[in-house]
Each structure stands twice: as structure tokens, then as C-alpha cells.
Scaffold this motif. Structure first.
Motif, PDB file in Angstrom:
ATOM      1  N   PHE A 187      37.068  35.717  41.414  1.00 29.21           N
ATOM      2  CA  PHE A 187      36.949  36.588  42.535  1.00 29.21           C
ATOM      3  C   PHE A 187      38.091  36.625  43.557  1.00 29.21           C
ATOM      4  CE2 PHE A 187      34.740  37.778  46.657  1.00 29.21           C
ATOM      5  CZ  PHE A 187      34.703  39.138  46.490  1.00 29.21           C
ATOM      6  N   ASN A 188      38.991  37.511  43.496  1.00 32.79           N
ATOM      7  CA  ASN A 188      40.233  37.317  44.318  1.00 32.79           C
ATOM      8  C   ASN A 188      40.164  38.028  45.802  1.00 32.79           C
ATOM      9  OD1 ASN A 188      41.687  36.387  42.081  1.00 32.79           O
ATOM     10  ND2 ASN A 188      41.797  38.535  41.209  1.00 32.79           N
ATOM     11  N   LYS A 189      39.432  39.076  45.771  1.00 34.66           N
ATOM     12  CA  LYS A 189      39.557  39.941  47.001  1.00 34.66           C
ATOM     13  C   LYS A 189      38.344  40.723  47.328  1.00 34.66           C
ATOM     14  CE  LYS A 189      42.661  43.547  48.819  1.00 34.66           C
ATOM     15  NZ  LYS A 189      43.703  44.452  48.602  1.00 34.66           N
ATOM     16  N   GLN A 190      37.750  40.948  48.596  1.00 38.55           N
ATOM     17  CA  GLN A 190      36.790  41.668  48.737  1.00 38.55           C
ATOM     18  C   GLN A 190      37.095  43.198  48.640  1.00 38.55           C
ATOM     19  OE1 GLN A 190      36.107  40.070  52.854  1.00 38.55           O
ATOM     20  NE2 GLN A 190      35.159  38.017  51.932  1.00 38.55           N
ATOM     21  N   ILE A 191      36.060  43.920  48.319  1.00 40.86           N
ATOM     22  CA  ILE A 191      36.176  45.182  48.092  1.00 40.86           C
ATOM     23  C   ILE A 191      35.596  46.116  49.338  1.00 40.86           C
ATOM     24  CG2 ILE A 191      35.673  47.319  46.514  1.00 40.86           C
ATOM     25  CD1 ILE A 191      34.713  44.778  44.493  1.00 40.86           C
ATOM     26  N   ALA A 192      36.514  46.986  50.017  1.00 42.19           N
ATOM     27  CA  ALA A 192      36.018  47.680  51.051  1.00 42.19           C
ATOM     28  C   ALA A 192      35.298  48.588  50.770  1.00 42.19           C
ATOM     29  CB  ALA A 192      37.451  48.011  51.959  1.00 42.19           C
ATOM     30  N   HIS A 193      35.967  49.705  49.802  1.00 39.71           N
ATOM     31  CA  HIS A 193      35.295  50.837  49.302  1.00 39.71           C
ATOM     32  C   HIS A 193      35.419  51.092  47.856  1.00 39.71           C
ATOM     33  CE1 HIS A 193      33.789  51.650  53.298  1.00 39.71           C
ATOM     34  NE2 HIS A 193      35.152  52.101  53.680  1.00 39.71           N
ATOM     35  N   GLY A 194      34.495  51.870  47.309  1.00 42.95           N
ATOM     36  CA  GLY A 194      35.044  52.157  45.883  1.00 42.95           C
ATOM     37  C   GLY A 194      34.818  51.248  44.847  1.00 42.95           C
ATOM     38  N   PHE A 195      35.209  51.314  43.678  1.00 40.50           N
ATOM     39  CA  PHE A 195      34.875  50.332  42.734  1.00 40.50           C
ATOM     40  C   PHE A 195      35.888  49.089  42.504  1.00 40.50           C
ATOM     41  CE2 PHE A 195      33.025  54.554  40.980  1.00 40.50           C
ATOM     42  CZ  PHE A 195      31.801  53.992  40.518  1.00 40.50           C
ATOM     43  N   VAL A 226      38.652  46.900  41.225  1.00 37.30           N
ATOM     44  CA  VAL A 226      39.928  46.996  40.466  1.00 37.30           C
ATOM     45  C   VAL A 226      40.077  45.866  39.701  1.00 37.30           C
ATOM     46  CG1 VAL A 226      42.176  47.732  40.325  1.00 37.30           C
ATOM     47  CG2 VAL A 226      40.929  48.714  41.895  1.00 37.30           C
ATOM     48  N   PRO A 227      39.856  45.711  38.223  1.00 39.86           N
ATOM     49  CA  PRO A 227      40.375  44.581  37.546  1.00 39.86           C
ATOM     50  C   PRO A 227      41.804  44.130  37.566  1.00 39.86           C
ATOM     51  CG  PRO A 227      39.277  46.151  36.004  1.00 39.86           C
ATOM     52  CD  PRO A 227      39.483  46.727  37.380  1.00 39.86           C
ATOM     53  N   GLY A 228      42.154  42.972  37.996  1.00 39.02           N
ATOM     54  CA  GLY A 228      43.344  42.392  38.408  1.00 39.02           C
ATOM     55  C   GLY A 228      43.808  42.377  39.875  1.00 39.02           C
ATOM     56  N   GLU A 229      43.101  43.352  40.431  1.00 38.17           N
ATOM     57  CA  GLU A 229      43.103  43.183  41.893  1.00 38.17           C
ATOM     58  C   GLU A 229      41.961  42.449  42.686  1.00 38.17           C
ATOM     59  OE1 GLU A 229      43.403  47.052  44.025  1.00 38.17           O
ATOM     60  OE2 GLU A 229      43.245  46.095  45.921  1.00 38.17           O
ATOM     61  N   HIS A 230      40.601  42.802  42.380  1.00 35.78           N
ATOM     62  CA  HIS A 230      39.381  42.323  42.920  1.00 35.78           C
ATOM     63  C   HIS A 230      39.034  41.026  42.213  1.00 35.78           C
ATOM     64  CE1 HIS A 230      39.829  46.256  44.669  1.00 35.78           C
ATOM     65  NE2 HIS A 230      39.530  45.558  45.766  1.00 35.78           N
ATOM     66  N   ILE A 231      38.965  41.223  40.975  1.00 34.67           N
ATOM     67  CA  ILE A 231      38.508  40.378  39.765  1.00 34.67           C
ATOM     68  C   ILE A 231      39.521  40.098  38.795  1.00 34.67           C
ATOM     69  CG2 ILE A 231      35.982  40.386  40.430  1.00 34.67           C
ATOM     70  CD1 ILE A 231      35.598  42.348  38.053  1.00 34.67           C
ATOM     71  N   SER A 232      39.599  38.833  38.281  1.00 38.04           N
ATOM     72  CA  SER A 232      40.692  38.938  37.118  1.00 38.04           C
ATOM     73  C   SER A 232      40.330  37.700  36.475  1.00 38.04           C
ATOM     74  CB  SER A 232      42.168  38.853  37.856  1.00 38.04           C
ATOM     75  OG  SER A 232      42.102  37.665  38.424  1.00 38.04           O
ATOM     76  N   LEU A 233      41.029  37.706  35.270  1.00 43.93           N
ATOM     77  CA  LEU A 233      40.944  36.747  34.186  1.00 43.93           C
ATOM     78  C   LEU A 233      42.072  35.406  34.665  1.00 43.93           C
ATOM     79  CD1 LEU A 233      39.952  35.503  31.559  1.00 43.93           C
ATOM     80  CD2 LEU A 233      41.858  36.872  30.371  1.00 43.93           C
ATOM     81  N   ASP A 234      41.462  34.232  34.686  1.00 46.59           N
ATOM     82  CA  ASP A 234      42.190  33.243  34.739  1.00 46.59           C
ATOM     83  C   ASP A 234      42.049  32.296  33.336  1.00 46.59           C
ATOM     84  OD1 ASP A 234      43.792  30.921  35.751  1.00 46.59           O
ATOM     85  OD2 ASP A 234      41.893  30.280  37.077  1.00 46.59           O
ATOM     86  N   LYS A 235      43.534  32.187  32.970  1.00 42.12           N
ATOM     87  CA  LYS A 235      43.528  31.368  31.704  1.00 42.12           C
ATOM     88  C   LYS A 235      44.062  29.680  31.942  1.00 42.12           C
ATOM     89  CE  LYS A 235      44.621  33.907  28.031  1.00 42.12           C
ATOM     90  NZ  LYS A 235      45.425  34.683  27.071  1.00 42.12           N
ATOM     91  N   SER A 236      43.988  29.432  33.277  1.00 36.46           N
ATOM     92  CA  SER A 236      44.713  28.258  33.677  1.00 36.46           C
ATOM     93  C   SER A 236      44.094  27.030  33.376  1.00 36.46           C
ATOM     94  CB  SER A 236      45.448  28.299  34.872  1.00 36.46           C
ATOM     95  OG  SER A 236      44.350  28.212  35.901  1.00 36.46           O
ATOM     96  N   GLN A 237      42.816  27.152  33.232  1.00 33.91           N
ATOM     97  CA  GLN A 237      41.758  25.881  33.494  1.00 33.91           C
ATOM     98  C   GLN A 237      41.373  25.354  31.934  1.00 33.91           C
ATOM     99  OE1 GLN A 237      40.507  24.993  36.718  1.00 33.91           O
ATOM    100  NE2 GLN A 237      42.085  26.558  37.290  1.00 33.91           N
ATOM    101  N   GLU A 250      37.594  37.863  28.392  1.00 34.63           N
ATOM    102  CA  GLU A 250      38.709  38.719  28.951  1.00 34.63           C
ATOM    103  C   GLU A 250      38.334  40.011  29.239  1.00 34.63           C
ATOM    104  OE1 GLU A 250      38.435  37.209  25.938  1.00 34.63           O
ATOM    105  OE2 GLU A 250      39.200  38.516  24.279  1.00 34.63           O
ATOM    106  N   ASN A 251      37.661  40.456  28.328  1.00 38.68           N
ATOM    107  CA  ASN A 251      37.055  41.929  28.704  1.00 38.68           C
ATOM    108  C   ASN A 251      35.905  41.905  29.873  1.00 38.68           C
ATOM    109  OD1 ASN A 251      38.841  43.176  26.835  1.00 38.68           O
ATOM    110  ND2 ASN A 251      37.362  42.269  25.420  1.00 38.68           N
ATOM    111  N   ALA A 252      35.729  40.963  30.557  1.00 36.50           N
ATOM    112  CA  ALA A 252      34.577  40.774  31.480  1.00 36.50           C
ATOM    113  C   ALA A 252      34.904  41.763  32.673  1.00 36.50           C
ATOM    114  CB  ALA A 252      34.179  39.284  32.008  1.00 36.50           C
ATOM    115  N   PRO A 253      35.990  41.492  33.218  1.00 37.30           N
ATOM    116  CA  PRO A 253      36.319  42.647  34.372  1.00 37.30           C
ATOM    117  C   PRO A 253      36.273  43.956  34.208  1.00 37.30           C
ATOM    118  CG  PRO A 253      38.050  40.564  34.477  1.00 37.30           C
ATOM    119  CD  PRO A 253      37.103  40.721  33.061  1.00 37.30           C
ATOM    120  N   ASN A 254      36.693  44.417  32.907  1.00 39.88           N
ATOM    121  CA  ASN A 254      36.668  45.789  32.660  1.00 39.88           C
ATOM    122  C   ASN A 254      35.360  46.036  32.360  1.00 39.88           C
ATOM    123  OD1 ASN A 254      39.131  47.015  32.893  1.00 39.88           O
ATOM    124  ND2 ASN A 254      39.686  45.768  31.099  1.00 39.88           N
TER     125      ASN A 254
END
Lengths: 369, 369
Positions: free
Chosen positions: A12-20, A22-33, A343-347
Motif C-alpha cells: 500500500f503505497n499511497k492513500q486515495i483521495a477520490h476515485g478508484f 491506480v495500480p502502480g500508484e496506490h498499490i503495487s507488486l513488490d518482488k524484492s522480498q 502479480e495480478n492482485a492490484p488489477n
């Protein structure tokens, strides 16, 4: 040699002000762990492997600015998304939890987790949240019985999970359903809606139900709906006028559907508000202007907001004593739409919010047994 | 020589499409009638002299086009207006009703009437009205006890009449009032509102109340309101934010007050909708757009429409066993604003709808004993 496995996760990268979101902006896949499955210390807990994740509308509400009051605590920015999931236990130091146990409940959206999870958990201090804010992290993982082929494991994320339980509890608590009455169910092909259709039919009600595609209309008919329609191609008000009046409205949508139902309800009718799909992603000023609230008075309606959290204590035991047997016997149907790969979870989460999926409760399959 | 008396009356001339009724157009004084008080045949009924008339908001709803569904039957165009009143019996052929008895209930708005009234009565056939439409003519005149100076007769048109009874019944049925809780009451200086203020204080609640003049604000404080304000000079939302959150909202107004209360209610809060003063005289398209109905879901509110007619059977006996004694002892206060002369009834009715009167339940005095 330690068994090091990649531990992909959704952040969870960023709070959402309005609207849906956006994958990559608000929620994103992290493969580093990654995680050492044999060596990671459990500290009295247990290690789980995630099998399925279940995107739910309430998760959108957890992505708001915590300063906006709502029914649930928020997620923590920078940490793993937490939501419903089905997991299997790989190792355990906790009494009562055995290797191979399957569990359903709140879990971080990642491949493997040492439970109870710390990362992503809200540091919940009651006094710091408005009264009545629900601590979603309290919906802890619970062991669920092996269906032994009577129904698929995925049912635990739909009809035997939070959607089915919400439908059952709200209907039992507030519907006052009587044989021969008429009910309208919006979002009738959703996890909650598809269960409400079936519960209403078991009570002998006439069921009107709506969804956003013709395929879903067919599905709702299969579940027993007497009148099923696509709200994108038919006017809700027209359908309700032709097939009403309503005794009950089960609201999963809010806004325009709520207003149409208020018009169509009979005297002493009931409304159960279980969700507001039309409004989760819309700013206040853009919301549907409900101008017929005076009819709540004139028709002596009862409008009841409902959240499963308030009823879990009383309803969970009843639910699990009645419903799994009916599912196993095929008397209650559940259909899931499986999406492969975390990897398809955000979408998948965003598509669920937009109602963009084909028939079935959307579920993300993370791993096989 | 027969005793011929003029029998002035108020006639319902024309249905109201939108807005307030216009005296002379929709309702008007008719001085053309007379009555032979000694000779008029009673046919087993009784002759009454009207002492007081009590204009109520529900009468406005009876002046609509009957094709528009609402909670009550309509008035009959061309006939005498029917509404609540206090009468005294001059002659009687009916068992149980004696000369000198005082009676309160539905009566034609005229100086003298042979009861039960025929003129102006709706020919009520249940099947011809939408389900749940209430036959207002069924609120027949009932004998009321002589207070012998303990309180004025006018109290029977306010705190001991439909306004007081409505407040009592709705509060008992739906408030779930608990000591220390906070309630907001709109139209708090009205007949209903002034009783709700006092009932809430007797339960130990903190009371916030609004009205449309500073004089009414002082009156509400006298009745016990902890926070009383003029909604014309203060923003409802501001007052509720400063003095909330609310556990209960008693709605006499609807629209903007309802929306502000939904914002200010706490989780599991209750709303009792007992009237929609803001909306009786407004076309649908001009009504306040309520955009926060999603909070009914998020806060799990319960909104209950209330009409006294649904509760009269159970509540009337309780009301008359408890409330008159409290009024006689001065533990419940009632204030009436007396308007002299039936010729002022059309304007008084409209002024009541507009909230334009000074403090007190408006009552039209038609005659002395």
C-alpha cells in the motif's frame, strides 16, 4: 541449506483521495522480498503459505486518509496490504494450530507470512479512532474444516466467507422476510448479493435483482431471481414500478438505486444498507442527490445500516452450523472467478471495485497446496 | 321560533400542486351557511359547537392531488375542511354522549356540526387507495375529561392532543433513549418538538434543539433544552459539530436538517422521522439533495419513519394514563398561541406551515363555552 523462497507481496503505497485506486500508484507488486521457510523464527506463532486472496469493497475504505471517519481502521502506508485470504500452515509453534491446517481471515497480501502478522497491522488504540471504528485486524485467521471434496476450498472466500456471512447475518437480523413478499437486491451477482437472492428464495419471497452485465443477469436467474435485469440497459425505476411494490430492499449500491427503491417501497417497508458500491470511489459533491427522503417518513420505512462486524459474535456460530451443510448438499450455490497469480492482485482489486469481472466472486489464486 | 345561527366554515376549494396553500384560492371562509340549533335533526347523532381548531402539518398533505400516494387520504374539493378540533356537545341522541361533554378529534372546520359529520368526509374504500394510506376521518371525536382548572382546555389541542401523543408514541417506540446520550430535535418549539424536548430531558439526555426565531430559542431553553439555536442565524452543521456527536435525531423537518444530522450521528445512532416541514410545500426537483446517505451504512444508523396512526391502539391508553397527571402537576409544560375567530383560520393554517407564529402551538379559538 536454508530454503529461501521469493516472497512477493502487494504494498500500500499511497492513500486515495477520490476515485478508484491506480495500480502502480496506490498499490503495487513488490518482488524484492524473500523468506527462509525453514529458518525464519516463529516466536511462538506459525508460518502460513497464502493460497487465495479475496478482494472486498471494504478494503477500498481502508485506503482512505485516516482523518476521514468511517467504519474501519485504515491500512498503513508503506506496508503490505492486509485483506481476506485462505492460507495453509507450513510450520507452527502455536497450540491448536497444526501443519496442514487451512485458515481463513485477515492476512497480509503476500506469499508467506509469519503469523500473527506484524507488518501492515494497524497499531490500534481505540481512543485514537472515532467511536465505532472497527479494527479489521481483529478478524484473525481461523481454522476451517477440510470440505473433502464436498465443495471447493475457494468457497471459503465467497459463500462461506465474509460475503456469505454478511448476507446471512444481515438477512437474519433485519429482513423480517415473509413468504410472498417482494425484495429488490442490487449488485445481485456479487458475493453478498448472490447469497441474499438464495436466502430470500428460501423464505418464499419474490426476488428482483440487478447487475451490470447480461451474463450476470443469467447467473442471477440461475440462483432463483424471479426478475433479473442489467441496470446499464434498463432503468431501475421502471423495473421496480413494473414488478413492485417492494417490501424489502437489500442495498449493496446506495445512491441512485437507494432513491429508486425508496420510491418503490410499500408502507412499512424495510431497507438494509450493506454496501455503497456506487459511492466508495466518488467525492461527496459528485454523489447522487437523494431527494425523496421524505418518503421514509410518509411510508414509515425503516432503513438499517449493517456491518457484519457488529453481529459476528452472535451470527458466526449459527452460520457455520447451518450453511456449510447446505452448500455441501448443493442447496446453496456459489461461483468464483479465479485469477491466477499474486502479480495480478492490484488489477483484480480495481476490477472488482469497478464490477468489471465476469460472473463469480473474484478470487486471486496465489499458490496451489 | 327556531334558533337560527350563522354557521361560518372553511371550505377546501382547490388542490395544491406545489408550494403553500393560498387563502382565498385553495381554502377560504364561507359565511353563507346557517343552522337551526334547536330543530336540526340529529338522526341518532349529536350536535356540537366548535370551541377550538388545531392546524396541523398533515392537513397540508390532505390538500394534494389524491393521485399522489401519501400517508393519508385527501380532503374533498368543494366541501368543508376537516381537521383536529375541540368541541362541546349542545344536543345528543347518542348513548354515552351528554350535553356539555367536551370532545377532541377530527371535525369539520365550522361553527356547528351534526356529528358524525358527513359533509367533507372521505368516502373511504380501502381498495381504492394505496396500501397503508391512513383514513384520517377514523380519528373520531372522543370525550375528554374536564380538567377543572388544573390546565386549560386548549392543552387538549397541543400537549394532550395529536402533537403530544405523536411525540410520546414515537419516543417510546423508537428512541431507545439512554441517560447521558445526546439528541437533536428540529422544529423544537412545535407542538411535537416541545414535548420531545421534555421527554428527552426526563430520560436524562442532553438536548440540542432548533427553531426559527430567537423567541422560540428562549422557549426551548425554558423547556429544558441544553443547547437551543435559531437555524436562520446559525448553521445546523456547525452547532451539531460543536455539541455532538448525536445518539438520536428527532426529525420534524427533513432535507437539510436530516443531512446535517446524518453527518453528526455516532455509530449505531438512531433517527426518528416524524415530519418533513421543509418539504411539504416543495416540488420534488427543488428538494434538498441528500448526498450522505452512504453514512447510514458506514455508521450503521437506523432511520425509522413514524406516523402516530400506526401506534394509536397501543399508545393512546398509556398516554392518557401517564401524561395528563404530569401536565396537571406542572411537570410537563405546554404553551398555546391563540388566534381569535374562525375567519382567521385560513391564514393561521398557512402561517403555521411557514413557522411564522410566535411561541406556542397555534390554535384558532372559534367560540367560548
Amino acid at each position: 541449506m536454508p530454503q529461501i523462497a521469493p516472497n512477493h507481496r502487494i504494498v500500500f503505497n499511497k492513500q486515495i483521495a477520490h476515485g478508484f485506486p491506480v495500480p502502480g500508484e496506490h498499490i503495487s507488486l513488490d518482488k524484492s522480498q524473500s523468506i527462509d521457510l525453514d529458518g525464519v523464527p516463529l516466536n511462538g506463532g506459525f508460518l502460513t503459505k497464502t493460497l487465495m486472496l479475496s478482494p472486498e469493497p471494504a478494503m477500498r475504505e481502508r485506503m482512505r486518509d485516516p482523518k476521514i471517519p468511517s467504519f474501519t481502521t485504515t491500512l498503513v502506508v508503506g506496508h503490505t496490504v492486509v485483506g481476506f485470504g485462505l492460507v495453509v500452515v507450513l510450520r507452527s509453534e502455536k497450540e491448536g494450530i497444526k501443519v496442514g491446517d487451512h485458515m481463513y481471515g485477515m492476512t497480509p497480501w503476500e506469499a508467506y507470512t509469519v503469523q500473527p502478522y506484524i507488518e501492515g497491522r494497524v497499531d490500534y488504540k481505540l481512543a485514537e479512532w472515532p467511536a465505532g471504528t472497527f479494527d479489521m485486524d481483529s478478524l484473525a485467521l481461523q481454522v476451517v474444516p477440510d470440505p473433502r471434496g464436498a465443495f471447493p476450498w475457494s468457497n471459503y472466500c465467497s459463500i462461506l466467507g465474509i460475503p456469505g456471512l454478511s448476507a446471512f447475518a444481515g438477512f437474519e437480523a433485519y429482513a423480517d422476510a415473509k413468504e410472498g413478499e417482494t425484495v429488490y437486491i442490487s449488485s445481485g451477482a456479487s458475493g453478498v448479493g448472490s447469497m441474499v437472492i438464495q436466502l430470500a428464495k428460501m423464505k418464499g419471497m419474490k426476488v428482483i435483482a440487478s447487475a451490470g452485465s447480461n451474463e450476470k443477469v443469467e447467473y442471477m436467474k440461475k440462483l432463483g431471481a424471479d426478475v433479473a435485469f442489467n441496470y446499464k440497459t434498463s432503468l431501475v425505476a421502471d423495473i421496480l414500478r413494473e414488478n413492485g411494490p417492494l417490501d424489502l430492499y437489500w442495498d449493496n449500491v446506495g445512491g441512485s438505486h437507494l432513491a429508486a427503491a425508496i420510491d418503490a417501497l410499500t408502507v412499512s417497508g424495510r431497507i438494509i444498507m450493506c454496501g455503497v458500491a456506487e459511492e466508495y470511489n466518488v467525492a461527496h459533491e459528485d454523489r447522487y442527490p437523494v431527494k425523496n427522503t421524505s418518503l421514509i417518513f410518509k411510508k414509515r420505512l425503516r432503513v438499517q445500516g449493517f456491518l457484519i462486524a457488529d453481529h459476528a459474535q452472535t451470527m458466526v456460530p449459527r452460520f457455520f452450523s447451518e450453511i456449510p451443510a447446505l452448500v455441501a448438499q448443493g442447496k446453496l450455490l456459489s461461483q468464483e472467478h479465479l485469477i491466477q497469480g499474486i502479480e495480478n492482485a492490484p488489477n483484480a482489486f480495481v476490477d472488482m471495485l469497478k464490477g468489471g469481472f465476469p460472473v463469480g466472486k473474484p478470487i486471486i489464486v496465489v499458490a496451489q497446496e
